[in-house]
Design an enzyme around this catalytic site. Structure first.
Site, PDB file in Angstrom:
ATOM      1  N   ARG A  69       0.837  -1.219   0.000  1.00  0.00           N
ATOM      2  CA  ARG A  69       0.000   0.000   0.000  1.00  0.00           C
ATOM      3  C   ARG A  69       0.862   1.255   0.000  1.00  0.00           C
ATOM      4  NH1 ARG A  69      -3.928  -0.413   4.780  1.00  0.00           N
ATOM      5  NH2 ARG A  69      -4.502   1.670   4.041  1.00  0.00           N
ATOM      6  N   ASP A 106      -2.459   8.110   4.401  1.00  0.00           N
ATOM      7  CA  ASP A 106      -1.630   8.724   3.347  1.00  0.00           C
ATOM      8  C   ASP A 106      -1.263  10.147   3.769  1.00  0.00           C
ATOM      9  OD1 ASP A 106      -4.762   9.027   1.844  1.00  0.00           O
ATOM     10  OD2 ASP A 106      -3.556  10.801   2.334  1.00  0.00           O
ATOM     11  N   HIS A 121      -5.614   7.247  12.823  1.00  0.00           N
ATOM     12  CA  HIS A 121      -5.210   5.838  12.675  1.00  0.00           C
ATOM     13  C   HIS A 121      -3.751   5.697  12.275  1.00  0.00           C
ATOM     14  CE1 HIS A 121      -9.701   4.736  11.862  1.00  0.00           C
ATOM     15  NE2 HIS A 121      -9.443   4.925  13.147  1.00  0.00           N
ATOM     16  N   CYS A 151      16.789   1.455  20.689  1.00  0.00           N
ATOM     17  CA  CYS A 151      16.838   0.402  21.733  1.00  0.00           C
ATOM     18  C   CYS A 151      17.463  -0.885  21.213  1.00  0.00           C
ATOM     19  CB  CYS A 151      15.428   0.113  22.259  1.00  0.00           C
ATOM     20  SG  CYS A 151      14.407  -0.774  21.075  1.00  0.00           S
ATOM     21  N   GLY A 189     -16.174  11.641   3.135  1.00  0.00           N
ATOM     22  CA  GLY A 189     -15.565  10.456   2.539  1.00  0.00           C
ATOM     23  C   GLY A 189     -15.315   9.319   3.493  1.00  0.00           C
ATOM     24  N   THR A 190     -16.206   9.129   4.460  1.00  0.00           N
ATOM     25  CA  THR A 190     -16.066   7.973   5.346  1.00  0.00           C
ATOM     26  C   THR A 190     -17.399   7.256   5.463  1.00  0.00           C
ATOM     27  OG1 THR A 190     -15.490   7.195   7.571  1.00  0.00           O
ATOM     28  CG2 THR A 190     -16.315   9.454   7.402  1.00  0.00           C
ATOM     29  N   SER A 191     -17.302   5.915   5.487  1.00  0.00           N
ATOM     30  CA  SER A 191     -18.545   5.121   5.522  1.00  0.00           C
ATOM     31  C   SER A 191     -19.154   5.113   6.914  1.00  0.00           C
ATOM     32  CB  SER A 191     -18.240   3.672   5.103  1.00  0.00           C
ATOM     33  OG  SER A 191     -17.306   3.106   6.024  1.00  0.00           O
TER      34      SER A 191
HETATM   35  C1  BV8 Z   1     -10.661   0.647  19.280  1.00  0.00           C
HETATM   36  C2  BV8 Z   1      -5.588   0.968   9.909  1.00  0.00           C
HETATM   37  C3  BV8 Z   1     -10.713   0.653  21.655  1.00  0.00           C
HETATM   38  C4  BV8 Z   1      -4.801   1.841   9.002  1.00  0.00           C
HETATM   39  C5  BV8 Z   1      -7.956   0.893  10.426  1.00  0.00           C
HETATM   40  C6  BV8 Z   1     -17.390   0.386  19.324  1.00  0.00           C
HETATM   41  C7  BV8 Z   1     -16.564   1.259  20.011  1.00  0.00           C
HETATM   42  C8  BV8 Z   1     -15.186   1.140  19.929  1.00  0.00           C
HETATM   43  C9  BV8 Z   1     -14.617   0.120  19.147  1.00  0.00           C
HETATM   44  C10 BV8 Z   1     -15.414  -0.742  18.439  1.00  0.00           C
HETATM   45  C11 BV8 Z   1     -16.808  -0.609  18.528  1.00  0.00           C
HETATM   46  N1  BV8 Z   1     -17.353  -1.574  17.758  1.00  0.00           N
HETATM   47  C12 BV8 Z   1     -16.346  -2.284  17.164  1.00  0.00           C
HETATM   48  C13 BV8 Z   1     -15.167  -1.832  17.579  1.00  0.00           C
HETATM   49  C14 BV8 Z   1     -13.858  -2.362  17.171  1.00  0.00           C
HETATM   50  C15 BV8 Z   1     -13.288  -1.736  15.895  1.00  0.00           C
HETATM   51  C16 BV8 Z   1     -14.324  -1.403  14.870  1.00  0.00           C
HETATM   52  O1  BV8 Z   1     -14.740  -0.268  14.747  1.00  0.00           O
HETATM   53  N2  BV8 Z   1     -14.724  -2.396  14.077  1.00  0.00           N
HETATM   54  C17 BV8 Z   1     -15.687  -2.143  13.022  1.00  0.00           C
HETATM   55  C18 BV8 Z   1     -15.275  -2.915  11.769  1.00  0.00           C
HETATM   56  C19 BV8 Z   1     -17.058  -2.511  13.544  1.00  0.00           C
HETATM   57  N3  BV8 Z   1     -12.549  -0.538  16.226  1.00  0.00           N
HETATM   58  C20 BV8 Z   1     -11.266  -0.651  16.610  1.00  0.00           C
HETATM   59  O2  BV8 Z   1     -10.677  -1.694  16.773  1.00  0.00           O
HETATM   60  C21 BV8 Z   1     -10.529   0.664  16.885  1.00  0.00           C
HETATM   61  N4  BV8 Z   1      -9.916   0.592  18.163  1.00  0.00           N
HETATM   62  O3  BV8 Z   1     -11.850   0.706  19.253  1.00  0.00           O
HETATM   63  O4  BV8 Z   1      -9.926   0.622  20.453  1.00  0.00           O
HETATM   64  C22 BV8 Z   1     -10.894   2.033  22.137  1.00  0.00           C
HETATM   65  C23 BV8 Z   1     -11.408   3.050  21.338  1.00  0.00           C
HETATM   66  C24 BV8 Z   1     -11.587   4.311  21.847  1.00  0.00           C
HETATM   67  C25 BV8 Z   1     -11.256   4.587  23.128  1.00  0.00           C
HETATM   68  C26 BV8 Z   1     -10.735   3.574  23.925  1.00  0.00           C
HETATM   69  C27 BV8 Z   1     -10.585   2.285  23.441  1.00  0.00           C
HETATM   70  C28 BV8 Z   1      -9.411   0.874  15.860  1.00  0.00           C
HETATM   71  C29 BV8 Z   1      -9.992   1.276  14.535  1.00  0.00           C
HETATM   72  C30 BV8 Z   1      -8.868   1.578  13.515  1.00  0.00           C
HETATM   73  C31 BV8 Z   1      -8.610   0.359  12.695  1.00  0.00           C
HETATM   74  N5  BV8 Z   1      -7.644   0.658  11.647  1.00  0.00           N
HETATM   75  N6  BV8 Z   1      -6.981   1.009   9.528  1.00  0.00           N
HETATM   76  C32 BV8 Z   1      -5.006   1.433   7.585  1.00  0.00           C
HETATM   77  O5  BV8 Z   1      -4.749   0.261   7.280  1.00  0.00           O
HETATM   78  O6  BV8 Z   1      -5.419   2.286   6.789  1.00  0.00           O
HETATM   79  S1  BV8 Z   1      -9.597   1.028   9.998  1.00  0.00           S
HETATM   80  C33 BV8 Z   1      -9.893   1.348   8.331  1.00  0.00           C
HETATM   81  O7  BV8 Z   1     -11.256   1.783   8.259  1.00  0.00           O
HETATM   82  C34 BV8 Z   1      -9.115   2.483   7.760  1.00  0.00           C
HETATM   83  O8  BV8 Z   1      -8.084   2.950   8.535  1.00  0.00           O
HETATM   84  C35 BV8 Z   1     -10.112   3.606   7.622  1.00  0.00           C
HETATM   85  O9  BV8 Z   1      -9.541   4.701   8.208  1.00  0.00           O
HETATM   86  C36 BV8 Z   1     -11.235   3.156   8.458  1.00  0.00           C
HETATM   87  C37 BV8 Z   1     -12.550   3.784   8.088  1.00  0.00           C
HETATM   88  O10 BV8 Z   1     -12.809   3.493   6.722  1.00  0.00           O
HETATM   89  P1  BV8 Z   1     -13.290   4.706   5.790  1.00  0.00           P
HETATM   90  O11 BV8 Z   1     -12.223   5.725   5.781  1.00  0.00           O
HETATM   91  O12 BV8 Z   1     -14.641   5.125   6.209  1.00  0.00           O
HETATM   92  O13 BV8 Z   1     -13.307   4.009   4.360  1.00  0.00           O
HETATM   93  P2  BV8 Z   1     -14.497   3.179   3.702  1.00  0.00           P
HETATM   94  O14 BV8 Z   1     -13.937   2.495   2.503  1.00  0.00           O
HETATM   95  O15 BV8 Z   1     -15.175   2.372   4.757  1.00  0.00           O
HETATM   96  O16 BV8 Z   1     -15.537   4.306   3.236  1.00  0.00           O
HETATM   97  C38 BV8 Z   1     -15.171   5.236   2.229  1.00  0.00           C
HETATM   98  C39 BV8 Z   1     -16.392   6.120   2.004  1.00  0.00           C
HETATM   99  O17 BV8 Z   1     -16.057   7.139   1.065  1.00  0.00           O
HETATM  100  C40 BV8 Z   1     -17.589   5.384   1.437  1.00  0.00           C
HETATM  101  O18 BV8 Z   1     -18.741   5.735   2.174  1.00  0.00           O
HETATM  102  C41 BV8 Z   1     -17.688   5.882  -0.011  1.00  0.00           C
HETATM  103  O19 BV8 Z   1     -19.023   5.996  -0.452  1.00  0.00           O
HETATM  104  C42 BV8 Z   1     -17.078   7.259   0.107  1.00  0.00           C
HETATM  105  N7  BV8 Z   1     -16.450   7.756  -1.121  1.00  0.00           N
HETATM  106  C43 BV8 Z   1     -15.748   7.048  -2.042  1.00  0.00           C
HETATM  107  N8  BV8 Z   1     -15.308   7.896  -3.014  1.00  0.00           N
HETATM  108  C44 BV8 Z   1     -15.721   9.140  -2.668  1.00  0.00           C
HETATM  109  C45 BV8 Z   1     -16.456   9.060  -1.470  1.00  0.00           C
HETATM  110  N9  BV8 Z   1     -17.014  10.129  -0.875  1.00  0.00           N
HETATM  111  C46 BV8 Z   1     -16.853  11.315  -1.485  1.00  0.00           C
HETATM  112  N10 BV8 Z   1     -16.161  11.481  -2.634  1.00  0.00           N
HETATM  113  C47 BV8 Z   1     -15.596  10.424  -3.254  1.00  0.00           C
HETATM  114  N11 BV8 Z   1     -14.913  10.607  -4.404  1.00  0.00           N
END
Ligand code: BV8
Length: 257
Positions: A69, A106, A121, A151, A189-191
């Protein structure tokens, strides 16, 4: 433009605009999203490549996933939406705070000239030592034999400084209070699939979701007061111009202190 910024309320203090961005912001620059039809998570299983368990179980596979990536992102350049955010931040800096938190790893906001952007993130430009947790600029790509400069840890010691599933995002000690202070929250731009970012809208009063796709009227989408559909390179620039005009109008109306 559907959004009427006249409803913004901010008392005497400096207004604060909070922007949250996701993969859709960089999609038109050629960086794949995660959950679109051709998104990364359609091809790969995030549990196997972007979770803390995966990093422990098969480290080189995770390293290879991120190396790929990083290489694919190198030739990508900022688009009109990145540039619009950077210009907005600079244009209003004298009288408005703009906090841009991105879920993206990025550096296209930085390349667009953004004066500051916070990576919730993590990011591709820095690495982390798995032993002492320190972070430092990335050198080269991830492999077994990479020694952390300080280290001396070795054997897969140097990892991507990205927040994997199961890890705590950066900034969670200050983000909730800033959301509460914001006069407007713009999600672009986030789902809204990944937490805790998906819940940010709950803390805000005036909120706007800018996305390509229609969103289901369920949580967290139902919390938004406004929605603008379309490509962010087309929708975001005029919208930020509208907001800038409204902020300037308010500034002029504000009684001299
Ligand atoms: C955590 C790594 C504890 C880097 C990523 C409830 C509460 C807390 C946690 C959870 C919870 N339920 C579940 C969880 C656990 C989990 C989670 O959320 N799971 C999901 C799947 C249910 N969360 C975690 O584990 C997080 N940690 O909770 O720790 C905590 C938290 C807070 C306080 C104390 C303790 C860690 C989450 C981070 C995971 N790492 N990535 C990398 O590899 O890039 S996540 C991954 O998804 C990406 O990083 C990205 O940032 C993230 C979100 O995705 P989006 O950016 O939204 O992208 P997506 O493709 O989904 O959507 C794109 C959108 O753009 C679409 O809607 C599309 O229509 C639109 N689009 C497309 N083109 C355009 C456009 N819009 C406009 N113009 C365009 N041209």
């Amino acid at each position: 433009m559907e959004v009427n910024f006249k409803e913004l309320t901010f008392k005497g203090e400096r207004p604060l605009v909070f922007i949250l961005s996701g993969a859709g912001l960089s999609a038109e620059s050629g960086i794949p999203t995660f959950r679109d039809a051709n998104g990364l998570w359609r091809k790969y299983d995030p549990k196997e490549l972007a979770s803390i368990g995966a990093l422990e179980r098969h480290t080189q596979d995770v390293f290879d996933f991120y190396n790929e990536r990083i290489k694919n992102a190198e030739p990508c350049r900022p688009n009109a939406a990145h540039i619009a955010i950077a210009e907005f931040q600079k244009d209003v800096a004298a009288f408005c705070d703009v906090i841009h938190v991105t879920q993206n790893v990025d550096n296209l906001n930085e390349l667009a000239g953004s004066p500051r952007v916070f990576h919730l993130h993590g990011d591709f430009q820095t690495s982390q030592c798995r032993k002492c947790k320190k972070t430092f600029p990335r050198i080269g790509f991830y492999q077994r034999e990479q020694v952390y400069p300080d280290c001396g840890a070795n054997n897969f010691a140097v990892r991507p400084n990205v927040v994997l599933f199961g890890e705590i995002p950066y900034g969670m000690d200050w983000i909730p209070s800033y959301l509460k202070k914001a006069c407007v929250f713009i999600s672009v731009g986030t789902s809204g699939t990944v937490y805790p970012a998906a819940d940010f809208v709950r803390e805000t009063k005036v909120s706007l979701r800018i996305n390509l796709d229609l969103d289901p009227l369920i949580h967290p989408y139902s919390k938004f007061n406004h929605r603008v559909y379309g490509k962010c390179t087309e929708t975001l620039p005029p919208l930020l111009d509208e907001l800038k005009k409204e902020l300037i109008t308010r500034l002029k109306e504000k009684p001299a202190e």
